[in-house]
Design a protein around this motif. Sequence first.
Motif, PDB file in Angstrom:
ATOM      1  N   PHE A 113       0.788  -1.230   0.000  1.00 26.41           N
ATOM      2  CA  PHE A 113       0.000   0.000   0.000  1.00 26.41           C
ATOM      3  C   PHE A 113       0.824   1.286   0.000  1.00 26.41           C
ATOM      4  O   PHE A 113       0.456   2.254  -0.660  1.00 26.41           O
ATOM      5  CB  PHE A 113      -0.960   0.017   1.204  1.00 26.41           C
ATOM      6  N   VAL A 114       1.917   1.346   0.746  1.00 29.02           N
ATOM      7  CA  VAL A 114       2.664   2.591   0.905  1.00 29.02           C
ATOM      8  C   VAL A 114       3.787   2.716  -0.123  1.00 29.02           C
ATOM      9  O   VAL A 114       3.997   3.798  -0.686  1.00 29.02           O
ATOM     10  CB  VAL A 114       3.230   2.710   2.346  1.00 29.02           C
ATOM     11  N   LYS A 115       4.498   1.639  -0.371  1.00 26.59           N
ATOM     12  CA  LYS A 115       5.656   1.699  -1.252  1.00 26.59           C
ATOM     13  C   LYS A 115       5.325   2.193  -2.667  1.00 26.59           C
ATOM     14  O   LYS A 115       6.066   3.034  -3.201  1.00 26.59           O
ATOM     15  CB  LYS A 115       6.347   0.342  -1.307  1.00 26.59           C
ATOM     16  N   PRO A 116       4.238   1.733  -3.298  1.00 26.94           N
ATOM     17  CA  PRO A 116       3.929   2.271  -4.637  1.00 26.94           C
ATOM     18  C   PRO A 116       3.697   3.777  -4.641  1.00 26.94           C
ATOM     19  O   PRO A 116       4.090   4.464  -5.588  1.00 26.94           O
ATOM     20  CB  PRO A 116       2.671   1.513  -5.057  1.00 26.94           C
ATOM     21  N   ILE A 117       3.077   4.306  -3.601  1.00 29.46           N
ATOM     22  CA  ILE A 117       2.852   5.747  -3.513  1.00 29.46           C
ATOM     23  C   ILE A 117       4.181   6.483  -3.412  1.00 29.46           C
ATOM     24  O   ILE A 117       4.404   7.479  -4.103  1.00 29.46           O
ATOM     25  CB  ILE A 117       1.937   6.073  -2.313  1.00 29.46           C
ATOM     26  N   LEU A 118       5.093   5.964  -2.577  1.00 29.61           N
ATOM     27  CA  LEU A 118       6.409   6.590  -2.447  1.00 29.61           C
ATOM     28  C   LEU A 118       7.200   6.518  -3.749  1.00 29.61           C
ATOM     29  O   LEU A 118       7.893   7.462  -4.116  1.00 29.61           O
ATOM     30  CB  LEU A 118       7.198   5.929  -1.317  1.00 29.61           C
ATOM     31  N   ILE A 119       7.075   5.406  -4.457  1.00 27.91           N
ATOM     32  CA  ILE A 119       7.786   5.259  -5.729  1.00 27.91           C
ATOM     33  C   ILE A 119       7.269   6.273  -6.750  1.00 27.91           C
ATOM     34  O   ILE A 119       8.051   6.921  -7.448  1.00 27.91           O
ATOM     35  CB  ILE A 119       7.675   3.815  -6.250  1.00 27.91           C
ATOM     36  N   ILE A 120       5.954   6.429  -6.824  1.00 24.54           N
ATOM     37  CA  ILE A 120       5.379   7.387  -7.778  1.00 24.54           C
ATOM     38  C   ILE A 120       5.783   8.812  -7.422  1.00 24.54           C
ATOM     39  O   ILE A 120       6.112   9.613  -8.298  1.00 24.54           O
ATOM     40  CB  ILE A 120       3.845   7.233  -7.834  1.00 24.54           C
ATOM     41  N   LEU A 121       5.788   9.149  -6.123  1.00 26.07           N
ATOM     42  CA  LEU A 121       6.142  10.501  -5.706  1.00 26.07           C
ATOM     43  C   LEU A 121       7.619  10.827  -5.937  1.00 26.07           C
ATOM     44  O   LEU A 121       7.979  11.996  -6.074  1.00 26.07           O
ATOM     45  CB  LEU A 121       5.793  10.715  -4.231  1.00 26.07           C
ATOM     46  N   THR A 122       8.458   9.791  -5.986  1.00 22.72           N
ATOM     47  CA  THR A 122       9.901  10.028  -6.104  1.00 22.72           C
ATOM     48  C   THR A 122      10.470   9.566  -7.441  1.00 22.72           C
ATOM     49  O   THR A 122      11.672   9.303  -7.535  1.00 22.72           O
ATOM     50  CB  THR A 122      10.642   9.327  -4.959  1.00 22.72           C
ATOM     51  N   ILE A 123       9.641   9.501  -8.468  1.00 21.58           N
ATOM     52  CA  ILE A 123      10.123   9.068  -9.787  1.00 21.58           C
ATOM     53  C   ILE A 123      11.287   9.930 -10.296  1.00 21.58           C
ATOM     54  O   ILE A 123      12.287   9.373 -10.763  1.00 21.58           O
ATOM     55  CB  ILE A 123       8.967   9.023 -10.806  1.00 21.58           C
ATOM     56  N   PRO A 124      11.237  11.257 -10.200  1.00 22.40           N
ATOM     57  CA  PRO A 124      12.381  12.034 -10.713  1.00 22.40           C
ATOM     58  C   PRO A 124      13.701  11.711  -9.988  1.00 22.40           C
ATOM     59  O   PRO A 124      14.741  11.572 -10.622  1.00 22.40           O
ATOM     60  CB  PRO A 124      11.967  13.486 -10.470  1.00 22.40           C
TER      61      PRO A 124
END
Length: 116
Positions: free
Chosen positions: A45-56
């Motif tokens: 639940f949390v890791k995908p959100i963090l990955i999307i927020l930190t793509i750059p």
Amino acid sequence: MNLIVRLLINALIIMGLAWALPGIGVESYWTALVVAIILGLLNIFVKPILIILTIPVTILTLGLFLFVINALIIMLAGYMIDGFSVDGFWWALLFSILMTVLNSVLEGSRRDKDTI
């Protein structure tokens, strides 16, 4: 059944790493099982959100920032679970790397036995 086996293996890895690393603490095997479950849920639940927020940042570091995300997930689990302690970011990072390697090795050996 496969999920239960994977959780039990992860709990054993967590116990072993807590024994080997002085910066990681686990009170009991049941606590390690809870840590395995919570880490699984946080990774879902949390890791995908963090990955999307930190793509750059992830692209800029050629994917190495994913290690930081894994360490943050482990530190979050340390804050959530009373019997599980992480003494700092670097211990969480080392725990994350070793857990990934050991999990891959054990999962790979378990798959080899399944295919025979």
